[in-house]
Design a protein around this motif. Sequence first.
Motif, PDB file in Angstrom:
ATOM      1  N   LEU A  67       0.742  -1.092  -0.063  1.00  0.00           N
ATOM      2  CA  LEU A  67       0.073  -0.178   0.131  1.00  0.00           C
ATOM      3  C   LEU A  67       0.891   1.165  -0.056  1.00  0.00           C
ATOM      4  CD1 LEU A  67      -2.780  -1.197   2.560  1.00  0.00           C
ATOM      5  CD2 LEU A  67      -2.890  -1.048   0.202  1.00  0.00           C
ATOM      6  N   LEU A  68       2.039   1.344   0.613  1.00  0.00           N
ATOM      7  CA  LEU A  68       2.880   2.374   0.710  1.00  0.00           C
ATOM      8  C   LEU A  68       3.045   2.809  -0.653  1.00  0.00           C
ATOM      9  CD1 LEU A  68       5.177   1.603   3.790  1.00  0.00           C
ATOM     10  CD2 LEU A  68       3.564   3.402   3.803  1.00  0.00           C
ATOM     11  N   LYS A  69       3.444   1.859  -1.640  1.00  0.00           N
ATOM     12  CA  LYS A  69       3.704   2.464  -2.897  1.00  0.00           C
ATOM     13  C   LYS A  69       2.586   2.991  -3.609  1.00  0.00           C
ATOM     14  CE  LYS A  69       6.847  -1.793  -3.450  1.00  0.00           C
ATOM     15  NZ  LYS A  69       6.894  -3.120  -4.373  1.00  0.00           N
ATOM     16  N   MET A  70       1.426   2.648  -3.226  1.00  0.00           N
ATOM     17  CA  MET A  70       0.309   3.492  -3.882  1.00  0.00           C
ATOM     18  C   MET A  70       0.169   4.836  -3.400  1.00  0.00           C
ATOM     19  SD  MET A  70      -2.161   0.081  -3.850  1.00  0.00           S
ATOM     20  CE  MET A  70      -3.635   0.813  -4.444  1.00  0.00           C
ATOM     21  N   VAL A  71       0.504   5.123  -1.941  1.00  0.00           N
ATOM     22  CA  VAL A  71       0.106   6.300  -1.193  1.00  0.00           C
ATOM     23  C   VAL A  71       1.320   7.327  -1.183  1.00  0.00           C
ATOM     24  CG1 VAL A  71      -1.857   5.203   0.122  1.00  0.00           C
ATOM     25  CG2 VAL A  71       0.626   5.400   1.032  1.00  0.00           C
ATOM     26  N   ASP A  72       2.691   6.787  -1.339  1.00  0.00           N
ATOM     27  CA  ASP A  72       3.529   7.925  -1.370  1.00  0.00           C
ATOM     28  C   ASP A  72       3.448   9.101  -2.073  1.00  0.00           C
ATOM     29  OD1 ASP A  72       5.970   8.869  -0.093  1.00  0.00           O
ATOM     30  OD2 ASP A  72       7.282   7.851  -1.780  1.00  0.00           O
ATOM     31  N   GLY A  73       3.441  10.217  -1.421  1.00  0.00           N
ATOM     32  CA  GLY A  73       3.157  11.537  -2.250  1.00  0.00           C
ATOM     33  C   GLY A  73       1.754  12.084  -2.629  1.00  0.00           C
ATOM     34  N   ARG A  94     -15.252  -0.776  -8.325  1.00  0.00           N
ATOM     35  CA  ARG A  94     -14.153   0.166  -7.839  1.00  0.00           C
ATOM     36  C   ARG A  94     -13.294  -0.691  -6.829  1.00  0.00           C
ATOM     37  NH1 ARG A  94     -15.102   5.762  -7.586  1.00  0.00           N
ATOM     38  NH2 ARG A  94     -13.195   6.647  -7.020  1.00  0.00           N
ATOM     39  N   LYS A  95     -13.620  -1.527  -5.868  1.00  0.00           N
ATOM     40  CA  LYS A  95     -13.068  -2.477  -4.810  1.00  0.00           C
ATOM     41  C   LYS A  95     -12.265  -3.162  -5.397  1.00  0.00           C
ATOM     42  CE  LYS A  95     -16.729  -1.672  -1.407  1.00  0.00           C
ATOM     43  NZ  LYS A  95     -15.871  -0.958  -0.140  1.00  0.00           N
ATOM     44  N   ILE A  96     -12.791  -3.887  -6.520  1.00  0.00           N
ATOM     45  CA  ILE A  96     -11.810  -4.725  -7.307  1.00  0.00           C
ATOM     46  C   ILE A  96     -10.767  -4.300  -7.973  1.00  0.00           C
ATOM     47  CG2 ILE A  96     -11.862  -6.687  -9.178  1.00  0.00           C
ATOM     48  CD1 ILE A  96     -14.902  -7.334  -8.235  1.00  0.00           C
ATOM     49  N   GLU A  97     -10.776  -2.903  -8.562  1.00  0.00           N
ATOM     50  CA  GLU A  97      -9.945  -2.402  -9.266  1.00  0.00           C
ATOM     51  C   GLU A  97      -8.867  -1.922  -8.235  1.00  0.00           C
ATOM     52  OE1 GLU A  97     -11.849   0.856 -11.218  1.00  0.00           O
ATOM     53  OE2 GLU A  97     -12.666  -0.286 -12.807  1.00  0.00           O
ATOM     54  N   PHE A  98      -9.207  -1.571  -7.159  1.00  0.00           N
ATOM     55  CA  PHE A  98      -8.355  -1.329  -6.055  1.00  0.00           C
ATOM     56  C   PHE A  98      -7.640  -2.632  -5.817  1.00  0.00           C
ATOM     57  CE2 PHE A  98      -6.814  -0.985  -1.638  1.00  0.00           C
ATOM     58  CZ  PHE A  98      -6.167   0.270  -1.582  1.00  0.00           C
ATOM     59  N   MET A  99      -8.005  -3.561  -5.371  1.00  0.00           N
ATOM     60  CA  MET A  99      -7.403  -4.838  -5.093  1.00  0.00           C
ATOM     61  C   MET A  99      -6.524  -5.109  -6.255  1.00  0.00           C
ATOM     62  SD  MET A  99     -10.358  -7.208  -3.476  1.00  0.00           S
ATOM     63  CE  MET A  99      -9.119  -8.594  -3.531  1.00  0.00           C
ATOM     64  N   PHE A 100      -6.760  -5.208  -7.670  1.00  0.00           N
ATOM     65  CA  PHE A 100      -5.860  -5.441  -8.484  1.00  0.00           C
ATOM     66  C   PHE A 100      -4.434  -4.776  -8.483  1.00  0.00           C
ATOM     67  CE2 PHE A 100      -4.113  -5.005 -12.852  1.00  0.00           C
ATOM     68  CZ  PHE A 100      -4.313  -6.247 -13.246  1.00  0.00           C
ATOM     69  N   LYS A 101      -4.765  -3.286  -8.237  1.00  0.00           N
ATOM     70  CA  LYS A 101      -3.599  -2.494  -7.928  1.00  0.00           C
ATOM     71  C   LYS A 101      -2.708  -2.831  -6.911  1.00  0.00           C
ATOM     72  CE  LYS A 101      -5.715   1.715  -9.886  1.00  0.00           C
ATOM     73  NZ  LYS A 101      -6.373   3.023  -9.496  1.00  0.00           N
ATOM     74  N   VAL A 102      -3.284  -3.502  -5.589  1.00  0.00           N
ATOM     75  CA  VAL A 102      -2.498  -4.084  -4.908  1.00  0.00           C
ATOM     76  C   VAL A 102      -1.813  -5.301  -5.154  1.00  0.00           C
ATOM     77  CG1 VAL A 102      -2.612  -5.407  -2.403  1.00  0.00           C
ATOM     78  CG2 VAL A 102      -4.111  -3.099  -2.961  1.00  0.00           C
ATOM     79  N   TYR A 103      -2.374  -6.098  -5.909  1.00  0.00           N
ATOM     80  CA  TYR A 103      -1.782  -7.506  -6.534  1.00  0.00           C
ATOM     81  C   TYR A 103      -0.417  -7.105  -7.622  1.00  0.00           C
ATOM     82  CZ  TYR A 103      -4.820 -10.611  -4.108  1.00  0.00           C
ATOM     83  OH  TYR A 103      -5.146 -11.327  -3.065  1.00  0.00           O
ATOM     84  N   ASP A 104      -0.791  -6.038  -8.440  1.00  0.00           N
ATOM     85  CA  ASP A 104       0.098  -5.855  -9.454  1.00  0.00           C
ATOM     86  C   ASP A 104       1.116  -4.681  -8.947  1.00  0.00           C
ATOM     87  OD1 ASP A 104       1.214  -5.352 -11.928  1.00  0.00           O
ATOM     88  OD2 ASP A 104      -0.509  -3.963 -12.656  1.00  0.00           O
ATOM     89  N   ALA A 105       2.191  -5.261  -8.269  1.00  0.00           N
ATOM     90  CA  ALA A 105       3.095  -4.646  -7.529  1.00  0.00           C
ATOM     91  C   ALA A 105       4.257  -3.847  -8.514  1.00  0.00           C
ATOM     92  CB  ALA A 105       3.858  -5.336  -6.508  1.00  0.00           C
ATOM     93  N   ASP A 106       4.455  -4.545  -9.620  1.00  0.00           N
ATOM     94  CA  ASP A 106       5.063  -3.978 -10.516  1.00  0.00           C
ATOM     95  C   ASP A 106       4.327  -3.105 -11.460  1.00  0.00           C
ATOM     96  OD1 ASP A 106       3.823  -5.884 -12.003  1.00  0.00           O
ATOM     97  OD2 ASP A 106       5.649  -7.261 -12.637  1.00  0.00           O
ATOM     98  N   LEU A 107       3.426  -2.829 -11.303  1.00  0.00           N
ATOM     99  CA  LEU A 107       2.480  -2.072 -12.382  1.00  0.00           C
ATOM    100  C   LEU A 107       2.545  -2.349 -13.797  1.00  0.00           C
ATOM    101  CD1 LEU A 107       3.433   1.340 -10.646  1.00  0.00           C
ATOM    102  CD2 LEU A 107       1.402  -0.116 -10.122  1.00  0.00           C
ATOM    103  N   ASN A 108       2.802  -3.348 -14.146  1.00  0.00           N
ATOM    104  CA  ASN A 108       2.641  -3.738 -15.671  1.00  0.00           C
ATOM    105  C   ASN A 108       1.203  -4.251 -16.140  1.00  0.00           C
ATOM    106  OD1 ASN A 108       2.143  -6.381 -14.527  1.00  0.00           O
ATOM    107  ND2 ASN A 108       3.723  -7.519 -15.730  1.00  0.00           N
ATOM    108  N   GLY A 109       0.268  -4.105 -15.435  1.00  0.00           N
ATOM    109  CA  GLY A 109      -1.105  -4.276 -15.773  1.00  0.00           C
ATOM    110  C   GLY A 109      -1.507  -5.907 -15.665  1.00  0.00           C
ATOM    111  N   LYS A 110      -0.627  -6.601 -15.266  1.00  0.00           N
ATOM    112  CA  LYS A 110      -0.909  -7.979 -15.120  1.00  0.00           C
ATOM    113  C   LYS A 110      -0.542  -8.464 -13.812  1.00  0.00           C
ATOM    114  CE  LYS A 110       0.185  -8.555 -19.943  1.00  0.00           C
ATOM    115  NZ  LYS A 110       1.085  -9.222 -20.951  1.00  0.00           N
ATOM    116  N   VAL A 111      -1.192  -9.557 -13.405  1.00  0.00           N
ATOM    117  CA  VAL A 111      -1.152 -10.282 -12.018  1.00  0.00           C
ATOM    118  C   VAL A 111      -0.642 -11.817 -12.355  1.00  0.00           C
ATOM    119  CG1 VAL A 111      -2.202 -10.814  -9.775  1.00  0.00           C
ATOM    120  CG2 VAL A 111      -2.513  -8.622 -10.713  1.00  0.00           C
ATOM    121  N   SER A 112       0.344 -12.117 -11.947  1.00  0.00           N
ATOM    122  CA  SER A 112       0.961 -13.414 -12.155  1.00  0.00           C
ATOM    123  C   SER A 112       0.441 -14.328 -11.039  1.00  0.00           C
ATOM    124  CB  SER A 112       2.609 -13.451 -12.344  1.00  0.00           C
ATOM    125  OG  SER A 112       3.102 -13.215 -11.383  1.00  0.00           O
TER     126      SER A 112
END
Length: 175
Positions: A67-73, A94-112
């Motif tokens: 989450l820190l990666k998402m909130v910094d700044g 909206r909740k699922i889109e948020f969850m996806f961002k949590v899982y997609d740590a490298d921000l490549n638009g995909k979750v492995s």
Amino acid sequence: MGNSSSMLTQYDIEEVQCHCDNLFTQQEIVSLYQRFCQLDRNSKGYILADEFLSVPEFAMNPLSQRLLKMVDGLNFKDFVAFLSAFSAKASIQRKIEFMFKVYDADLNGKVSFNDMIEVLQDLSGPFMSDDQRKQVLSQLLEEAGYTKEVHLTQDDFVKILANSDLKMEVEVPVD
């Protein structure tokens, strides 16, 4: 609104409401602004990751590092937009889109599979073995029609979780 020591105008409140799809009332936005100002220790107009860690509930969250990666700044508008996924009025989408961002740590638009294992590891800690995590996740994916070789997109996340009963809510205290 750029300087966190300034007061919110009616225009600012309405702009923030619009930015977060009216998921918060005007009174809730004022309360969130007060909390934002408390977190923004040096009145910079944005909150750094270490300032978020001053919130005990955030610091204790097993996903806090992700989450820190998402909130910094975050500035105030983005702070409210971030929190909007936790509104009781937020859509499941909206909740699922948020969850996806949590899982997609490298921000490549995909979750492995490995991304999902990492989150499951953060959530379960020592209470599950690596083999148990892999087994549970493999079964979940299989039931949803996927294999562990897949890279899930946000649309896949929506498809898998759309009928679930996600409980991601934080109450905004209003003075």
